[in-house]
Design a protein around this motif. Structure first.
Motif, PDB file in Angstrom:
ATOM      1  N   MET A 195       7.719 -16.672  21.658  1.00  0.00           N
ATOM      2  CA  MET A 195       7.900 -15.328  22.208  1.00  0.00           C
ATOM      3  C   MET A 195       6.551 -14.697  22.543  1.00  0.00           C
ATOM      4  O   MET A 195       6.278 -13.552  22.196  1.00  0.00           O
ATOM      5  CB  MET A 195       8.675 -14.447  21.218  1.00  0.00           C
ATOM      6  N   CYS A 196       5.696 -15.461  23.219  1.00  0.00           N
ATOM      7  CA  CYS A 196       4.339 -14.974  23.503  1.00  0.00           C
ATOM      8  C   CYS A 196       4.343 -13.649  24.274  1.00  0.00           C
ATOM      9  O   CYS A 196       3.489 -12.791  24.064  1.00  0.00           O
ATOM     10  CB  CYS A 196       3.564 -16.028  24.295  1.00  0.00           C
ATOM     11  N   GLY A 197       5.316 -13.495  25.175  1.00  0.00           N
ATOM     12  CA  GLY A 197       5.356 -12.301  26.001  1.00  0.00           C
ATOM     13  C   GLY A 197       5.873 -11.068  25.293  1.00  0.00           C
ATOM     14  O   GLY A 197       5.759  -9.953  25.828  1.00  0.00           O
ATOM     15  N   ALA A 198       6.422 -11.215  24.097  1.00  0.00           N
ATOM     16  CA  ALA A 198       6.923 -10.051  23.351  1.00  0.00           C
ATOM     17  C   ALA A 198       5.781  -9.169  22.872  1.00  0.00           C
ATOM     18  O   ALA A 198       5.914  -7.957  22.787  1.00  0.00           O
ATOM     19  CB  ALA A 198       7.771 -10.503  22.161  1.00  0.00           C
ATOM     20  N   ARG A 199       4.652  -9.782  22.561  1.00  0.00           N
ATOM     21  CA  ARG A 199       3.481  -9.073  22.051  1.00  0.00           C
ATOM     22  C   ARG A 199       3.797  -8.289  20.784  1.00  0.00           C
ATOM     23  O   ARG A 199       3.518  -7.086  20.670  1.00  0.00           O
ATOM     24  CB  ARG A 199       2.869  -8.138  23.115  1.00  0.00           C
ATOM     25  N   ILE A 200       4.370  -8.973  19.814  1.00  0.00           N
ATOM     26  CA  ILE A 200       4.613  -8.372  18.506  1.00  0.00           C
ATOM     27  C   ILE A 200       3.908  -9.206  17.444  1.00  0.00           C
ATOM     28  O   ILE A 200       4.124 -10.412  17.336  1.00  0.00           O
ATOM     29  CB  ILE A 200       6.118  -8.283  18.181  1.00  0.00           C
ATOM     30  N   GLY A 201       3.051  -8.553  16.693  1.00  0.00           N
ATOM     31  CA  GLY A 201       2.372  -9.184  15.576  1.00  0.00           C
ATOM     32  C   GLY A 201       2.425  -8.251  14.388  1.00  0.00           C
ATOM     33  O   GLY A 201       3.167  -7.258  14.387  1.00  0.00           O
ATOM     34  N   CYS A 202       1.628  -8.540  13.374  1.00  0.00           N
ATOM     35  CA  CYS A 202       1.576  -7.634  12.221  1.00  0.00           C
ATOM     36  C   CYS A 202       0.364  -7.925  11.350  1.00  0.00           C
ATOM     37  O   CYS A 202      -0.234  -9.001  11.409  1.00  0.00           O
ATOM     38  CB  CYS A 202       2.856  -7.724  11.389  1.00  0.00           C
ATOM     39  N   ILE A 203       0.019  -6.923  10.566  1.00  0.00           N
ATOM     40  CA  ILE A 203      -0.956  -7.044   9.488  1.00  0.00           C
ATOM     41  C   ILE A 203      -0.170  -6.999   8.189  1.00  0.00           C
ATOM     42  O   ILE A 203       0.743  -6.180   8.043  1.00  0.00           O
ATOM     43  CB  ILE A 203      -1.958  -5.877   9.496  1.00  0.00           C
ATOM     44  N   VAL A 204      -0.508  -7.857   7.242  1.00  0.00           N
ATOM     45  CA  VAL A 204       0.145  -7.859   5.938  1.00  0.00           C
ATOM     46  C   VAL A 204      -0.928  -7.835   4.857  1.00  0.00           C
ATOM     47  O   VAL A 204      -1.823  -8.694   4.839  1.00  0.00           O
ATOM     48  CB  VAL A 204       1.045  -9.095   5.742  1.00  0.00           C
ATOM     49  N   SER A 205      -0.863  -6.854   3.984  1.00  0.00           N
ATOM     50  CA  SER A 205      -1.844  -6.758   2.896  1.00  0.00           C
ATOM     51  C   SER A 205      -1.282  -5.904   1.768  1.00  0.00           C
ATOM     52  O   SER A 205      -0.523  -4.961   2.000  1.00  0.00           O
ATOM     53  CB  SER A 205      -3.158  -6.150   3.404  1.00  0.00           C
ATOM     54  N   LYS A 206      -1.673  -6.247   0.553  1.00  0.00           N
ATOM     55  CA  LYS A 206      -1.285  -5.458  -0.621  1.00  0.00           C
ATOM     56  C   LYS A 206      -2.340  -4.414  -0.984  1.00  0.00           C
ATOM     57  O   LYS A 206      -2.151  -3.655  -1.938  1.00  0.00           O
ATOM     58  CB  LYS A 206      -1.045  -6.387  -1.814  1.00  0.00           C
ATOM     59  N   ASN A 207      -3.427  -4.380  -0.212  1.00  0.00           N
ATOM     60  CA  ASN A 207      -4.487  -3.402  -0.442  1.00  0.00           C
ATOM     61  C   ASN A 207      -4.054  -2.075   0.178  1.00  0.00           C
ATOM     62  O   ASN A 207      -4.106  -1.888   1.395  1.00  0.00           O
ATOM     63  CB  ASN A 207      -5.795  -3.898   0.172  1.00  0.00           C
ATOM     64  N   GLU A 208      -3.648  -1.137  -0.656  1.00  0.00           N
ATOM     65  CA  GLU A 208      -3.069   0.126  -0.185  1.00  0.00           C
ATOM     66  C   GLU A 208      -4.054   0.942   0.638  1.00  0.00           C
ATOM     67  O   GLU A 208      -3.690   1.530   1.664  1.00  0.00           O
ATOM     68  CB  GLU A 208      -2.577   0.936  -1.387  1.00  0.00           C
ATOM     69  N   THR A 209      -5.310   0.965   0.225  1.00  0.00           N
ATOM     70  CA  THR A 209      -6.322   1.732   0.953  1.00  0.00           C
ATOM     71  C   THR A 209      -6.544   1.146   2.339  1.00  0.00           C
ATOM     72  O   THR A 209      -6.657   1.877   3.325  1.00  0.00           O
ATOM     73  CB  THR A 209      -7.653   1.752   0.174  1.00  0.00           C
ATOM     74  N   PHE A 210      -6.605  -0.175   2.423  1.00  0.00           N
ATOM     75  CA  PHE A 210      -6.763  -0.832   3.715  1.00  0.00           C
ATOM     76  C   PHE A 210      -5.579  -0.537   4.627  1.00  0.00           C
ATOM     77  O   PHE A 210      -5.753  -0.216   5.806  1.00  0.00           O
ATOM     78  CB  PHE A 210      -6.922  -2.342   3.536  1.00  0.00           C
ATOM     79  N   VAL A 211      -4.364  -0.639   4.100  1.00  0.00           N
ATOM     80  CA  VAL A 211      -3.165  -0.408   4.907  1.00  0.00           C
ATOM     81  C   VAL A 211      -3.138   1.018   5.434  1.00  0.00           C
ATOM     82  O   VAL A 211      -2.852   1.264   6.617  1.00  0.00           O
ATOM     83  CB  VAL A 211      -1.891  -0.716   4.096  1.00  0.00           C
ATOM     84  N   LYS A 212      -3.468   1.998   4.581  1.00  0.00           N
ATOM     85  CA  LYS A 212      -3.494   3.399   5.017  1.00  0.00           C
ATOM     86  C   LYS A 212      -4.529   3.612   6.119  1.00  0.00           C
ATOM     87  O   LYS A 212      -4.329   4.418   7.030  1.00  0.00           O
ATOM     88  CB  LYS A 212      -3.796   4.306   3.829  1.00  0.00           C
ATOM     89  N   THR A 213      -5.631   2.881   6.036  1.00  0.00           N
ATOM     90  CA  THR A 213      -6.676   2.989   7.068  1.00  0.00           C
ATOM     91  C   THR A 213      -6.201   2.377   8.375  1.00  0.00           C
ATOM     92  O   THR A 213      -6.342   2.967   9.448  1.00  0.00           O
ATOM     93  CB  THR A 213      -7.961   2.288   6.596  1.00  0.00           C
TER      94      THR A 213
END
Length: 396
Positions: free
Chosen positions: A240-258
């Motif tokens: 599904m290259c043309g969908a352009r959907i990815g994600c970031i996954v992390s348990k670091n709460e400060t990083f995620v909020k940033t």
């Protein structure tokens, strides 16, 4: 006239896409081009994802949440848990492709002048993303003679300075197809904990591990909750290259909020693509079993055919769908352009990606190319035959 920015001038061209005009001109001349340059699978997208878009009843195509819909993130978290990655929806930010995930990550953890250590050759856009953020890539060279295995930990440690913020790996690797073992991931864990660094893992090819080997996610290891960041995407997993959907996954709460602040600044990921990606999570395991079987067969065919060519050296990929080959040429950029401009075999030619663009060390990879085995086996055999004849003529 007004001047261009320094980082604009320094922004590297894509080794995957920069030769597209030459390929288009070749096609206009009536030459058939076999595309081995780009990781665009010919595998069909799961029908369940296509139907979700086709059959939806949306009347207003509105913004999604900046971090992606809660429904998708919750369902995505279950996918990760099933893959031994214990996370929740709150650990996930949906992005416009894995590319945006990388940009948000680099923007969240670095300042201009900071450094990220990356084993090379690496995905060419890491250079571009770093340049755009004013960050310096510090390479650790892996060798084709070692099948591009993880360099010695001592090689990493001697490069760490007070400007080092992270180590970035792609697992399985693009462009090499190298699959890092659990032991190698553990070694990286020790070094990031020792020096208090982030460990960023681009895991978009997670499903594509071959020969009975298993993928080890950095988020499956204990003790890395504050250090591990996963970059992911639906592009290759579900074709599904043309969908352009990815994600970031992390348990670091400060990083995620940033990182969410970066997501808010670009508003939201595309709504239709979110619908397709959520539905794609219902894809049965049989789909992946068939795809992996197909890629293993293609890999074996491509490697076997390449080894028949005198002077060609090729690494044996254990994942993803790429391989790096070393050719008996001095400059693979010039050779790749010549293939499209001046060569054809019975009105056919091949397009490859020069590998120098997958290195940041000047002079490295000049006689290497990356090939994506995203074509059927007959086309792969034909492509290698064309390449073999091209090398004979180019030599003369």
């Amino acid at each position: 006239m007004p001047s261009i920015s320094k980082k604009g001038i320094q922004m590297p061209e894509s080794p995957i896409r920069k030769l597209v005009p030459y390929a288009e001109n070749a096609k206009k001349r009536g030459v058939k081009v076999f595309h081995l340059n780009i990781g665009q699978p010919d595998i069909k997208t799961p029908q369940v994802a296509l139907d979700a878009v086709k059959n939806n009843t949306i009347e207003t195509l509105s913004y999604a949440r900046s971090e992606g819909s809660e429904e998708y993130r919750t369902k995505l978290a279950k996918y990760y848990v099933n893959n031994n990655i214990p996370v929740t929806a709150d650990n996930i930010i949906v992005t416009t492709g894995g590319s945006e995930a990388l940009l948000f990550t680099i923007g969240s953890i670095t300042d201009p002048g900071d450094e990220i250590i990356i084993p090379e050759p690496f995905y060419a856009n890491y250079n571009g993303f770093s340049t755009a953020s004013g960050v310096t890539v510090v390479p650790v060279i892996s060798k084709i003679e070692d099948n591009f295995a993880l360099p010695k930990i001592e090689d990493f440690e001697k490069l760490i300075t007070n400007k080092t913020k992270a180590i970035l790996i792609c697992n399985p690797g693009n462009p090499t197809g190298y699959l890092y073992s659990e032991e190698e991931i553990e070694k990286l864990k020790k070094i990031v904990l020792k020096h208090d660094l982030y460990l960023i893992a681009d895991e978009v090819y997670r499903e594509f591990a071959y020969d009975g080997l298993k993928h080890t996610s950095v988020l499956s290891l204990e003790g890395l909750d504050q250090h591990a960041i996963v970059i992911d995407s639906v592009s290759k997993r579900y074709s599904m290259c043309g969908a352009r959907i990815g994600c970031i996954v992390s348990k670091n709460e400060t990083f995620v909020k940033t990182a969410i602040k970066f997501a808010q600044a670009r508003l939201s990921p595309p709504t239709y693509a979110l619908i397709a990606s959520e539905a794609a999570l219902d894809t049965p395991q049989s789909y992946f079993d068939d795809v992996i079987e197909e890629y293993v067969s293609r890999r074996n065919t491509l490697i076997a055919e390449l080894k028949k060519i005198d002077g060609v050296k090729v690494a044996n990929p254990k994942g993803a769908f790429y391989c790096v080959a070393e050719l008996p040429v001095k400059d693979s950029d010039a050779f790749a352009q010549w293939l499209l401009e001046d060569f054809n075999l019975n009105n056919e030619t091949v397009m490859v990606a020069p590998a120098s663009g997958f290195y940041s060390t000047p002079g490295e990879g000049k006689n290497q190319i990356r090939m994506a085995y995203v074509l059927n086996e007959n086309d792969l055999k034909r492509s290698v035959k064309i390449l073999a004849e091209a090398l004979k003529q180019y030599k003369n």
